[in-house]
Design a protein around this motif. Structure first.
Motif, mmCIF file in Angstrom:
data_model
loop_
_atom_site.group_PDB
_atom_site.id
_atom_site.type_symbol
_atom_site.label_atom_id
_atom_site.label_comp_id
_atom_site.label_asym_id
_atom_site.label_seq_id
_atom_site.Cartn_x
_atom_site.Cartn_y
_atom_site.Cartn_z
ATOM 1 N N ASP A 288 0.938 -1.218 -0.079
ATOM 2 C CA ASP A 288 0.082 -0.205 0.079
ATOM 3 C C ASP A 288 1.019 1.254 0.014
ATOM 4 O OD1 ASP A 288 -2.368 1.362 -0.320
ATOM 5 O OD2 ASP A 288 -2.840 1.368 2.121
ATOM 6 N N GLY A 289 1.943 1.246 -0.755
ATOM 7 C CA GLY A 289 2.775 2.304 -0.775
ATOM 8 C C GLY A 289 2.323 3.478 -1.619
ATOM 9 N N ARG A 290 2.764 4.598 -1.068
ATOM 10 C CA ARG A 290 2.467 5.863 -2.000
ATOM 11 C C ARG A 290 3.822 6.535 -2.305
ATOM 12 N NH1 ARG A 290 -1.237 8.128 3.103
ATOM 13 N NH2 ARG A 290 -3.062 7.068 2.895
ATOM 14 N N PRO A 291 3.819 6.808 -3.529
ATOM 15 C CA PRO A 291 4.831 7.428 -4.128
ATOM 16 C C PRO A 291 5.392 8.671 -3.944
ATOM 17 C CG PRO A 291 3.430 7.493 -5.912
ATOM 18 C CD PRO A 291 2.958 6.590 -4.794
ATOM 19 N N HIS A 292 6.395 9.080 -3.593
ATOM 20 C CA HIS A 292 6.964 10.746 -3.403
ATOM 21 C C HIS A 292 6.664 11.425 -4.744
ATOM 22 C CE1 HIS A 292 9.591 13.956 -2.939
ATOM 23 N NE2 HIS A 292 10.076 13.581 -1.729
ATOM 24 N N TRP A 293 5.897 12.464 -4.734
ATOM 25 C CA TRP A 293 5.579 13.174 -5.958
ATOM 26 C C TRP A 293 6.412 13.643 -6.677
ATOM 27 C CZ3 TRP A 293 0.345 13.146 -7.327
ATOM 28 C CH2 TRP A 293 -0.392 12.540 -6.343
ATOM 29 N N GLY A 294 7.675 13.871 -6.011
ATOM 30 C CA GLY A 294 8.871 14.334 -6.588
ATOM 31 C C GLY A 294 9.834 13.237 -7.101
ATOM 32 N N LYS A 295 9.683 11.847 -7.084
ATOM 33 C CA LYS A 295 10.657 11.145 -7.322
ATOM 34 C C LYS A 295 9.756 10.021 -8.750
ATOM 35 C CE LYS A 295 12.853 11.790 -3.135
ATOM 36 N NZ LYS A 295 13.578 11.336 -1.684
ATOM 37 N N ILE A 296 10.685 9.026 -8.845
ATOM 38 C CA ILE A 296 10.119 8.333 -10.102
ATOM 39 C C ILE A 296 9.187 7.386 -9.621
ATOM 40 C CG2 ILE A 296 10.670 6.705 -11.843
ATOM 41 C CD1 ILE A 296 13.496 8.269 -11.763
ATOM 42 N N HIS A 297 8.139 7.496 -10.438
ATOM 43 C CA HIS A 297 6.804 6.099 -10.052
ATOM 44 C C HIS A 297 6.110 6.194 -11.420
ATOM 45 C CE1 HIS A 297 3.495 8.964 -9.975
ATOM 46 N NE2 HIS A 297 4.206 10.012 -9.293
ATOM 47 N N SER A 298 5.092 5.263 -11.333
ATOM 48 C CA SER A 298 4.442 4.937 -12.856
ATOM 49 C C SER A 298 2.913 5.323 -12.584
ATOM 50 C CB SER A 298 4.657 3.570 -13.340
ATOM 51 O OG SER A 298 4.140 2.548 -12.393
ATOM 52 N N LEU A 299 2.676 5.670 -11.283
ATOM 53 C CA LEU A 299 1.000 5.597 -11.116
ATOM 54 C C LEU A 299 0.583 6.799 -11.758
ATOM 55 C CD1 LEU A 299 0.723 4.766 -7.223
ATOM 56 C CD2 LEU A 299 1.378 3.389 -9.438
ATOM 57 N N THR A 300 -0.874 6.521 -12.121
ATOM 58 C CA THR A 300 -1.728 7.428 -12.674
ATOM 59 C C THR A 300 -2.867 7.907 -11.800
ATOM 60 O OG1 THR A 300 -3.194 5.862 -13.714
ATOM 61 C CG2 THR A 300 -1.328 6.368 -15.011
ATOM 62 N N ALA A 301 -3.739 8.730 -12.362
ATOM 63 C CA ALA A 301 -4.659 9.394 -11.327
ATOM 64 C C ALA A 301 -5.681 7.992 -10.930
ATOM 65 C CB ALA A 301 -5.589 10.235 -12.099
ATOM 66 N N LYS A 302 -5.794 7.083 -11.686
ATOM 67 C CA LYS A 302 -6.661 6.096 -11.022
ATOM 68 C C LYS A 302 -6.018 5.213 -9.915
ATOM 69 C CE LYS A 302 -8.573 1.647 -13.111
ATOM 70 N NZ LYS A 302 -7.699 0.479 -12.681
ATOM 71 N N GLU A 303 -4.637 5.025 -10.061
ATOM 72 C CA GLU A 303 -4.170 4.310 -8.960
ATOM 73 C C GLU A 303 -3.772 5.469 -7.715
ATOM 74 O OE1 GLU A 303 -1.958 4.369 -11.828
ATOM 75 O OE2 GLU A 303 -2.692 2.146 -12.379
ATOM 76 N N GLN A 304 -3.523 6.533 -8.106
ATOM 77 C CA GLN A 304 -3.303 7.644 -7.061
ATOM 78 C C GLN A 304 -4.620 8.123 -6.349
ATOM 79 O OE1 GLN A 304 -0.418 8.036 -6.030
ATOM 80 N NE2 GLN A 304 0.681 9.470 -7.476
ATOM 81 N N SER A 305 -5.679 7.958 -6.941
ATOM 82 C CA SER A 305 -6.955 8.451 -6.250
ATOM 83 C C SER A 305 -7.227 7.352 -5.144
ATOM 84 C CB SER A 305 -8.210 8.634 -7.237
ATOM 85 O OG SER A 305 -8.330 7.354 -8.103
#
Ligand SMILES: Cc1cc2nc3c(=O)[nH]c(=O)nc-3n(C[C@H](O)[C@H](O)[C@H](O)COP(=O)(O)OP(=O)(O)OC[C@H]3O[C@@H](n4cnc5c(N)ncnc54)[C@H](O)[C@@H]3O)c2cc1C
Length: 477
Positions: free
Chosen positions: A426-443
């Motif tokens: 259930d990790g949440r990425p740092h907004w300023g670092k590399i990740h592949s999540l889009t709005a669907k997963e972020q929301s």
């Protein structure tokens, strides 16, 4: 990252490599089985309105580049408001360009608030200060100290701007300490219509909850008010542990010290612990001889290992076993701020604090299992939960795990292998670092995601402040 603390210097690494008989066959400048170095695209710069080329832009590590067709540098709030009100194309704000994710790139207007610089007011009694948004964190230490104050916590470098750091919930480590955004008590912004808007704990509170992790999507932040504390000295201790011992002790050390972090060495059997605690001026330890630039040492080590990849575990263990306990101390802002000359790229996710050790263990396992070509230590830090809508630490005490590779090494295979592990926890990425999540997963990760979108739409109905990445992570058309 704090490899300066690693008492692993080039001489010792080479000694360790020689001990296993590899150095004689090596030209350390580069013969290797490593993947080809990534070539940065050569950018000319777009042609601006006046027919002249506009300088292209690159972030700190060079993994993000863009060709804005205009550079805007307003001198004051009136000029800033006018530029935004009259804007006919998108605007992205840039701070120090220290984000690894594509938060900043634009082929439209790139705006810097370079003139919005400096501490503008200090309230000694309330231990609060006001700072213009583009002030570098490094510039705050000394003037605050002169007034008997200091920042409550800091990240491990100080070359970001306050505006950029707050936009992504930049953090240090400390189980009882929140991100830098949690110390903000008031903010001023210019919205997408060019209007000046203020918010704080008591005024415009919804905007305040959105603005303290705004990813540059709400408008231009011009300044903020920050809660500080009495000035303090820090004592730092770093030492190498057996991997299992380090993993077992992590939570106890986290609870015992004001700041605690770990650096796990991929492919190896060692882990470094670092603690920082407040000390009285009289208790400051004697300065120690510098152990050299450990980033450079790791770069050298990486070249050795590229040539004899099958010996990597042996070589890293041999190097790690030479590391001795180190202590240093001083004013907090001098101890926190590290110099980063060797560039890298980074993925960081925050998982619930109780899953941190498990998640790290799985990452170390997969690196070994898939024989991933990385030796860059993995940084593990603890952050107190908060109430900021898009904060990775929203309503949960967290463990942030940061994975890096040198800027000229391919990070994609590595990050693709470990990201599913972060998501499983259930990790949440740092907004300023590399990740592949889009709005669907972020929301799905942020209970107040829709509230943020509502505030964003009210602040910037023309979506001026949305580049392709912002549209992707927020789900804007
Ligand atoms: C070597 C290195 C070490 C790092 N260490 C840490 C660490 O210890 N902890 C951690 O959490 N992160 C760390 N980071 C990440 C970094 O702190 C964040 O990415 C931070 O957001 C970068 O700030 P910046 O000033 O460079 O902003 P930029 O990267 O230029 O911009 C970041 C965001 O802020 C927005 N922005 C900037 N200024 C304004 C403004 N005035 N108004 C509105 N929006 C604005 C931009 O549009 C963008 O969305 C590190 C990065 C590097 C390269």
């Amino acid at each position: 990252m704090k490899f300066e603390r690693l008492n692993l210097n080039r001489r010792e690494v080479l000694k360790a490599a020689a001990a296993v008989g590899v150095t004689s066959s090596l030209g350390l400048s580069g013969c290797s089985e490593a993947e080809p170095q990534q070539q940065a695209p050569v950018l000319q710069g777009a042609i601006g309105k006046d027919g002249q080329r506009v300088p292209p832009w690159s972030n700190w590590s060079g993994n993000q580049v863009s060709e804005p067709n205009e550079r805007l540098v307003p001198r004051d709030t009136d000029e800033l408001s006018g530029m935004i009100a009259k804007a006919k194309q998108g605007i992205r704000l840039v701070g120090a360009g220290h984000s690894f994710s594509p938060l900043v790139p634009t082929n439209e207007s790139l705006m810097s608030l370079a003139y919005f610089n400096g501490i503008t007011h200090i309230d000694k009694a309330a231990k609060q200060f006001e700072v213009a948004a583009n002030t570098f964190l490094a510039s705050a230490g000394e003037p605050l100290w002169q007034e008997g104050l200091s920042l409550i916590n800091m990240p491990d470098i100080n070359t970001q701007t306050f505006g950029g750091a707050i936009a992504t919930s930049t953090h240090g480590t400390g189980a009882t300490l929140g991100s830098m955004s949690t110390n903000v008590i008031g903010m001023s912004l210019v919205n997408g219509q060019g209007e000046v808007v203020h918010c704080s704990q008591d005024n415009n509170t919804e905007l305040f909850q959105a603005a303290r992790n705004n990813i540059g999507a709400l408008g231009a932040v011009t300044g903020m008010k920050i809660q500080a504390k009495d000035k303090y000295y820090l004592q730092e201790t770093s030492w190498m542990m057996d991997l299992q011992e380090g993993l077992e002790q992590a939570e106890a050390l986290r609870d015992k010290h004001r700041h605690f972090e770990l650096y796990a060495l991929p492919h190896a059997d060692y882990i470094m612990g670092i603690t920082l605690d407040e000390v009285d001026e009289q208790a400051l330890s004697q300065p120690q001889e510098s152990s050299g630039d450990a980033y450079e040492t790791f770069k050298t080590l990486s070249k050795v290992i590229d040539a004899v990849p099958f010996m990597k575990r042996f070589i890293i263990n041999a190097g790690a076993s030479t590391v001795s306990k180190e202590m240093r101390s001083g004013r907090n802002y001098e101890v926190f701020g590290n110099i980063r000359d060797i560039r890298f790229n980074e993925m960081e996710y925050s998982v619930p604090a109780e899953y941190g050790v498990k998640c790290l263990t799985e990452i170390l396992d997969i690196i070994k299992k898939q024989n991933i070509n990385v030796i860059f230590p993995i940084e593990v830090r603890y952050i107190k939960g908060d109430d900021i809508w898009l904060s990775p630490f929203y309503q949960r005490d967290s463990c942030a795990i940061s994975c890096h590779n040198f800027h000229d090494k391919d990070y994609k295979k590595y990050f693709a292998a470990i990201e599913p592990i972060f998501l499983k926890y259930d990790g949440r990425p740092h907004w300023g670092k590399i990740h592949s999540l889009t709005a669907k997963e972020q929301s799905a990760r942020y209970p107040k995601f829709d509230e943020f979108l509502r505030v964003r739409a009210a602040m910037d109905p023309r979506a001026l402040f949305a580049n392709a990445h912002i549209k992707n992570v927020l789900g804007l058309s």
